[in-house]
Every structure is written in structure tokens, then in C-alpha cells.
Design a protein around this motif. Structure first.
Motif, PDB file in Angstrom:
ATOM      1  N   UNK A 540      79.683  25.613  -6.819  1.00 34.53           N
ATOM      2  CA  UNK A 540      80.539  26.555  -6.095  1.00 34.53           C
ATOM      3  C   UNK A 540      79.425  27.003  -4.827  1.00 34.53           C
ATOM      4  N   UNK A 541      80.071  27.525  -3.834  1.00 37.06           N
ATOM      5  CA  UNK A 541      79.460  27.980  -2.756  1.00 37.06           C
ATOM      6  C   UNK A 541      78.371  28.867  -2.882  1.00 37.06           C
ATOM      7  N   UNK A 542      78.416  29.994  -3.687  1.00 36.19           N
ATOM      8  CA  UNK A 542      77.508  30.907  -3.837  1.00 36.19           C
ATOM      9  C   UNK A 542      76.417  30.281  -4.956  1.00 36.19           C
ATOM     10  N   UNK A 543      76.549  29.324  -5.960  1.00 35.18           N
ATOM     11  CA  UNK A 543      75.556  28.829  -6.508  1.00 35.18           C
ATOM     12  C   UNK A 543      74.757  27.970  -5.666  1.00 35.18           C
ATOM     13  N   UNK A 544      75.573  27.077  -4.764  1.00 33.05           N
ATOM     14  CA  UNK A 544      74.787  26.012  -3.669  1.00 33.05           C
ATOM     15  C   UNK A 544      73.800  26.960  -2.902  1.00 33.05           C
ATOM     16  N   UNK A 545      74.213  28.135  -2.523  1.00 32.23           N
ATOM     17  CA  UNK A 545      73.274  29.002  -1.613  1.00 32.23           C
ATOM     18  C   UNK A 545      72.035  29.404  -2.251  1.00 32.23           C
ATOM     19  N   UNK A 546      72.388  29.943  -3.673  1.00 30.40           N
ATOM     20  CA  UNK A 546      71.201  30.170  -4.308  1.00 30.40           C
ATOM     21  C   UNK A 546      70.226  29.209  -4.522  1.00 30.40           C
ATOM     22  N   UNK A 547      70.701  28.034  -4.976  1.00 31.76           N
ATOM     23  CA  UNK A 547      69.769  26.849  -5.104  1.00 31.76           C
ATOM     24  C   UNK A 547      69.106  26.490  -3.978  1.00 31.76           C
ATOM     25  N   UNK A 548      69.814  26.450  -2.768  1.00 36.22           N
ATOM     26  CA  UNK A 548      69.131  26.105  -1.591  1.00 36.22           C
ATOM     27  C   UNK A 548      67.882  26.895  -1.101  1.00 36.22           C
ATOM     28  N   UNK A 549      68.391  28.397  -1.289  1.00 32.97           N
ATOM     29  CA  UNK A 549      67.246  29.481  -1.081  1.00 32.97           C
ATOM     30  C   UNK A 549      66.134  29.354  -2.091  1.00 32.97           C
ATOM     31  N   UNK A 550      66.435  29.071  -3.312  1.00 29.28           N
ATOM     32  CA  UNK A 550      65.246  28.772  -4.431  1.00 29.28           C
ATOM     33  C   UNK A 550      64.338  27.697  -3.974  1.00 29.28           C
ATOM     34  N   UNK A 551      64.912  26.434  -3.291  1.00 24.26           N
ATOM     35  CA  UNK A 551      64.003  25.396  -3.377  1.00 24.26           C
ATOM     36  C   UNK A 551      63.237  25.455  -1.854  1.00 24.26           C
ATOM     37  N   UNK A 552      63.610  26.288  -1.012  1.00 34.41           N
ATOM     38  CA  UNK A 552      63.184  26.426   0.251  1.00 34.41           C
ATOM     39  C   UNK A 552      61.721  26.374   0.373  1.00 34.41           C
ATOM     40  N   UNK A 553      61.050  27.367  -0.381  1.00 30.81           N
ATOM     41  CA  UNK A 553      59.579  27.485  -0.248  1.00 30.81           C
ATOM     42  C   UNK A 553      58.964  25.960  -1.049  1.00 30.81           C
ATOM     43  N   UNK A 554      59.652  25.430  -1.929  1.00 28.53           N
ATOM     44  CA  UNK A 554      58.991  24.194  -2.077  1.00 28.53           C
ATOM     45  C   UNK A 554      59.298  23.096  -1.345  1.00 28.53           C
ATOM     46  N   UNK A 555      60.333  23.075  -0.509  1.00 24.70           N
ATOM     47  CA  UNK A 555      60.360  22.021   0.516  1.00 24.70           C
ATOM     48  C   UNK A 555      59.620  22.153   1.787  1.00 24.70           C
ATOM     49  N   UNK A 556      58.922  23.446   1.868  1.00 24.34           N
ATOM     50  CA  UNK A 556      58.225  23.664   3.183  1.00 24.34           C
ATOM     51  C   UNK A 556      57.102  22.783   3.180  1.00 24.34           C
ATOM     52  N   UNK A 557      57.159  22.232   4.560  1.00 24.68           N
ATOM     53  CA  UNK A 557      56.023  21.122   4.864  1.00 24.68           C
ATOM     54  C   UNK A 557      56.344  19.630   4.453  1.00 24.68           C
ATOM     55  N   UNK A 558      57.340  19.378   3.426  1.00 26.64           N
ATOM     56  CA  UNK A 558      57.750  18.086   3.122  1.00 26.64           C
ATOM     57  C   UNK A 558      58.658  17.503   3.994  1.00 26.64           C
TER      58      UNK A 558
END
Length: 600
Positions: A540-558
Motif C-alpha cells: 500500500x502507499x503508506x508502506x511503500x513510502x516507509x520502505x523507500x525511506x528506510x532503504x534511502x541511506x543504503x542506496x546512497x552512492x550506489x
């Protein structure tokens, strides 16, 4: 319906050669296998000793009793042969029990090793090779073919070795009293052993191959029929399909009937060999007894001892008639090794390129990989149209983009090409300036992290499924991964926490939970390029946003590629807010581009 068994040579010698790689796997259990044969030999020799001593003791007791009844003086030591009888009886029972327990434990260990080797070969194969066959065929090789190889030791090599030792022991026993008869007996037993092993295997090879192929074809056809039963019924093709299944059954029954006849012939020959050995020893003993060279007790003992041949010879005809099944299974499993050898192997020069092209570890400090696609396209073997139309784009290290296109436009094919799972594309695809086909597969697997549409989960705990991505990850690290994908609260509410089993194929999880668990497993790795295929599907939209925010630090620089149907940076869907660039893909086929519906 084409046969699914690869064969390059039907000769018996070629079949033996195909077993060599699997015999080498058996060799890793050399000590256990040798001890298993020793236990089998001990059981057979105990049977031989029991029959021999019992025959001697019964005859000697009868003769002593008759002598005493006639008023003659006679003595007989009943304790020594009695103790021998008890010793052989107990040792036969105990050794057989231990042998069965020990050998079956060895076989289970061996099957696990064989299955692991086969699975490793499947994992190393590229997608084109895997796609060339039905998944049911690969499953059949991983299960039925591996199980068939347990006969290689338990029903073929070990019983044959035991029968050979038992025959030699009987010849040695007879040679003590009847040297000439022992020589003829040795020739008879050697001929019988050779035919019951190599002869039966050679005679049943062709029929056994037909049976294995027929059984596989019938199994695959039944699975396909049950899966498409509604379509077959709707199009009125069920009767024709039933006829095809009956024809496959007839072929299978014909092969089984042929094998039954060959096995019956072997059983007759076994009876003739054992009967011939019995008569040979009896006639030789009678001649020696008439000449005063042999006592009455020994005369009875030797023919009775020859009956122990059944311990070694009786199981050989049926086992070696079916030896062709093991040969066929080995050939089919060898095809997995051969199929993965070419993509998996790299020359020294190629490995040097791969090492030179891998200065980064995929961390934020080192940056991501540069991707360059020039007129990149791909067509699957025997496909009507291209799966991936010519594609051109470039991503700088650390850049993020969405690859957009309709279903069938080739997004998953692009993912497989980037991961090195598919080879043989047209055009050029490079990572950091190096052609992807020239890069080492092991390096690719560490630098390119992919979340595919299908997440593979095993019937194990959450922790074990997560550690497939990072075997050494601590529990704290696992919890961090679950927090990143918004699964931590859910996991903490489970009775077993991280030790909760997910069920076969992850059936205890919802579709969204399974995808997030796969994303958490990827989060535990350290790739320089991250490719996510529909990462927020089933959320759902709320879960998708939380997951996206959660992996943003991990995706940084990649370097990040999102494979989605549609993306508008000005009005992004939930979870896609951090993807600024769009790369459009054309429809994979002309009929897709025209929006037509095609019935295959």
C-alpha cells in the motif's frame, strides 16, 4: 514430444565414463563406503560359516549317535562347534543390522552431497540454459535422478564386491579338501558373477534407458495436463491428450516388460550357478569320500556351505538389470555441469579484466558502477520475436533512474543481462567500461544486487532466509535489515522472532511481506549496482513510502535502476520520490506496440 535425455553415445563404455564424476563424489566418503562393504562381507561370511559349521555339526552328531547306538566307542566335542554356530548366528544378525543402519546413513549423507553439487550447478547456469528446459525437468534431475544414484553404491558396487569376496571365500574353503573341484568352482563362479553384473547391465541398458525416458515424459505430460486441464477441456483437446498419455504409458509398460524378462533370465541364471556349484561340490565330495579322502561330516558341510552363495548372488540380477537407470541419471546430471561450465569458466585474461574493473566495494564512499547500453537487444532461443528491443542509455556512477515499459518490453531481460544470468545479447552492455560478458561471474554476483519479481524463500527461519545474503550477519544486523524494510514490528510480534519458520516457498508470508524480506536480504549485501524490479508491488502507499525511506541511506552512492511500468518524476507514485530520471523502453514485439491481442 521430444525426449529430454541428452545422449551422445549409447555405448556401455561411454555410460561407464559418464559415471566417473559421480564416483569421484562417492570417493569423498571412501572410508565410510569401505566400512559398509566390510560389514556386508562380514554378514555374508557369517552366513557361510553358519551353514558350514551347522552342516558339519549335525552330520557329526548323527554319526556319533549312530556309532554309540551300535555299541561303538565314539566321542564328539559339542562345545566348540556349538559356540561357533552361536557366534556366526549372532554375528550375522548384528552385522546385518549395523550394516543396514550404517550404509543407509552413509547414503543419506551422500545424497545430500550429490544434491548440493547438482543445485550448485543449476545456480551457476545462465538464464538461457535454464530456460531451454522446463522447470519440471530440472526438478526431476534434482530429485529423481539424484535419488537414482543411490543405487550406484548400495545396489551395484557394494553387493558386487561382497558377492566376489563371498565366492572367493567359498572357493578357498572347498580348496582345503577338494583342490580340483575348487578350481572348476572358481571358474563357474567367476563366469556367473561377470554375467550377473556386467552382462545383465549390458543386456538391460537399452530397455532401462527407454524406461527412464518414458517415465520422465509421462510425468511431465501428466503435470502439464493437470495444469492445463481447463484449457484442454475448453478447446475439446482432452480426448486427444488422453490418447497421447495412453501412448506414453504403453511405451513405458513395454520397456518395463522387457526389463522384467531380462531380470527373470538373470534369476534363472543365478539359480543355475548356485545349483551348479552345489552339484559340483557334492559330486567332487562323493568321489573323494569314496576314495577315503573325505569324511562324511565334511561331505555334508561343503554342499551346505555353497548354499550361502544366495547371500551374494540373489540380489545381483534385478540390481544390475536396472543399472542403465543410474547411467542415464548420471548423463543427465552431467549435462548440468557441462551447461554451467562455459559461462562459469573464464580465461586468465578475462579474470584479470574483472579484477581490474572492480576497484570499488559498492559502499557509499566508493560510489556505484557506470552502465552503458548501446543498441542492446536480446532474443531468447527459438523465440518468435525479440525479448528486448534495441536500447541505448548511460548511467553515471551513483545515478538513479527508472526503466519504464509495458509488460513484455524486456525489463526482466535487462536485469538478467546486467546480472550476467543471460549471455549472447546483441549490441554492447558495459559496466565501468568493461563488457559485461567479459566480467567474472563471481565478481558480478558481488557487485550487482537484484530484486526480481519472484523472491525465493526456503522452509527455514527468518534468520536463515536473511543470511542467504550475508551468512555471517549478526542478529543485530538482521534486525537493522528488517527495520529498513518496515518488517521489524511484524517480526517482533512473532512467537519465535527471527527463528520463526516462513513455510515452504514462504507460504506463511503475504506477497508484500515476501518481497520485503527479499529486499531485506539484498540490503544485507554490499553491491555497487542495485536493480529493483517492481520493488513496491503488493504494498500500500503508506508502506511503500516507509520502505523507500528506510532503504534511502543504503542506496546512497550506489547506482540504482528501478524497473517499473510507469514513472513520472513530477508526480511520482509512492516510494518513487527519489528517482529523478526515466528511461523509456519500447514494446518488445510489433503486436505489443500496436496494442493487439495475440493467441498463441
Amino acid at each position: 514430444m521430444a525426449s529430454s535425455t541428452e545422449r551422445t553415445d549409447t555405448g556401455f563404455a561411454a555410460g561407464i565414463a559418464s559415471l566417473r564424476p559421480w564416483i569421484e563424489v562417492h570417493a569423498s566418503f571412501r572410508r565410510r563406503l569401505v566400512l559398509g562393504v566390510v560389514l556386508m562381507v562380514l554378514t555374508a561370511l557369517s552366513a557361510l560359516g553358519l551353514l558350514a559349521v551347522s552342516g558339519w555339526f549335525i552330520t557329526a552328531s548323527a554319526l556319533t549317535g549312530a556309532a554309540l547306538a551300535a555299541g561303538m566307542a565314539a566321542t564328539l566335542d559339542v562345545y566348540t562347534p556349538g559356540a561357533g554356530i552361536r557366534l556366526f548366528a549372532v554375528s550375522r544378525t548384528v552385522s546385518r543390522y549395523i550394516e543396514r543402519l550404517y550404509n543407509h546413513d552413509t547414503i543419506l549423507r551422500l545424497l545430500a552431497r550429490l544434491r548440493a553439487r547438482c543445485f550448485s550447478g543449476l545456480v551457476a547456469m545462465d538464464g538461457a540454459s535454464l530456460g531451454a528446459r522446463r522447470s519440471g525437468d530440472w526438478l526431476n534431475r534434482l530429485t529423481a535422478d539424484i535419488d537414482t544414484l543411490d543405487a550406484l553404491y548400495l545396489r551395484l558396487l557394494a553387493p558386487a564386491a561382497m558377492a566376489l569376496v563371498l565366492g572367493a571365500a567359498l572357493v578357498a574353503l572347498v580348496a582345503v579338501w577338494l583342490p580340483q573341484a575348487a578350481l572348476v568352482l572358481g571358474v563357474l563362479l567367476l563366469f556367473g558373477w561377470s554375467w550377473l553384473t556386467l552382462g545383465q547391465a549390458r543386456l538391460g541398458l537399452a530397455a532401462c534407458r527407454r524406461r527412464v525416458v518414458g517415465l520422465e515424459r509421462l510425468r511431465s505430460a501428466m503435470i502439464e495436463t493437470l495444469g492445463g486441464l481447463s484449457e484442454l477441456e475448453s478447446y475439446g483437446a482432452l480426448a486427444r491428450r488422453r490418447g497421447e498419455l495412453e501412448a506414453l504409458e504403453d511405451e513405458l509398460l513395454a520397456a518395463q516388460w522387457r526389463l522384467s524378462l531380462i531380470t527373470g533370465f538373470g534369476n534363472v541364471l543365478t539359480t543355475l550357478v548356485m545349483g551348479g556349484a552345489w552339484w559340483l561340490v557334492l559330486i567332487g565330495g562323493l568321489a573323494a569320500f569314496g576314495g577315503g579322502q573325505l569324511g562324511a561330516a565334511v561331505l555334508v558341510m561343503l554342499p551346505l556351505a555353497s548354499l550361502a552363495l544366495a547371500e551374494g548372488l540373489a540380489s545381483l540380477p534385478a540390481a544390475f538389470t536396472q543399472a542403465g537407470a543410474s547411467l542415464a541419471a548420471a548423463e543427465r546430471l552431467n549435462a548440468i555441469d557441462q551447461g554451467c561450465a562455459a559461462p562459469a569458466q573464464a580465461s586468465d585474461a578475462t579474470r584479470a579484466v574483472a579484477v581490474h574493473a572492480a576497484p570499488r566495494s559498492g559502499t557509499a564512499e566508493c560510489g556505484g558502477l557506470e552502465i552503458q547500453a548501446t543498441s542492446l537487444s536480446y532474443r531468447y532461443p527459438r523465440a518468435l520475436d525479440q525479448a528486448l528491443s534495441p536500447l541505448n542509455f548511460r548511467l553515471a556512477p551513483g545515478e538513479r533512474a527508472a526503466i519504464c515499459g509495458p509488460s513484455g518490453s524486456g525489463k526482466s531481460t535487462l536485469l538478467a543481462l546486467l546480472a550476467g544470468e543471460l549471455r549472447g545479447h546483441q549490441g554492447r552492455l558495459t559496466l565501468d567500461g568493461q563488457a559485461v560478458e567479459a566480467l567474472d561471474r563471481q565478481w558480478l554476483s558481488s557487485q550487482v544486487g537484484c530484486l526480481t519479481q519472484r523472491v525465493e524463500l526456503f522452509d527455514a527461519s527468518l534468520a536463515e532466509n536473511l543470511r542467504l545474503g550475508a551468512p555471517e550477519a549478526s542478529p543485530e544486523r538482521l534486525w537493522q535489515a528488517l527495520v529498513a524494510v518496515d518488517l521489524a514490528d511484524w517480526a517482533q510480534g512473532l512467537p519465535g522472532g527471527l527463528e520463526t519458520r516462513v513455510g515452504e516457498g514462504g507460504r506463511q508470508l503475504s506477497g508484500g511481506q515476501a518481497r520485503r524480506l527479499g529486499l531485506a536480504r539484498l540490503w544485507l549485501t554490499d553491491p555497487a549496482l542495485v536493480v529493483l524490479d517492481e520493488p513496491y508491488a503488493s504494498l500500500d502507499a503508506a508502506t511503500a513510502r516507509r520502505v523507500a525511506e528506510g532503504i534511502v541511506p543504503w542506496l546512497a552512492g550506489r547506482t540504482v535502476l528501478m524497473l517499473v511500468h510507469h514513472h513520472d518524476p513530477d508526480s511520482p507514485s509512492p516510494g518513487m520520490e527519489h528517482i529523478p530520471r526515466v528511461i523509456e523502453m519500447a514494446a518488445g514485439t510489433p503486436w505489443q506496440a500496436r496494442g493487439e491481442c495475440v493467441t498463441m
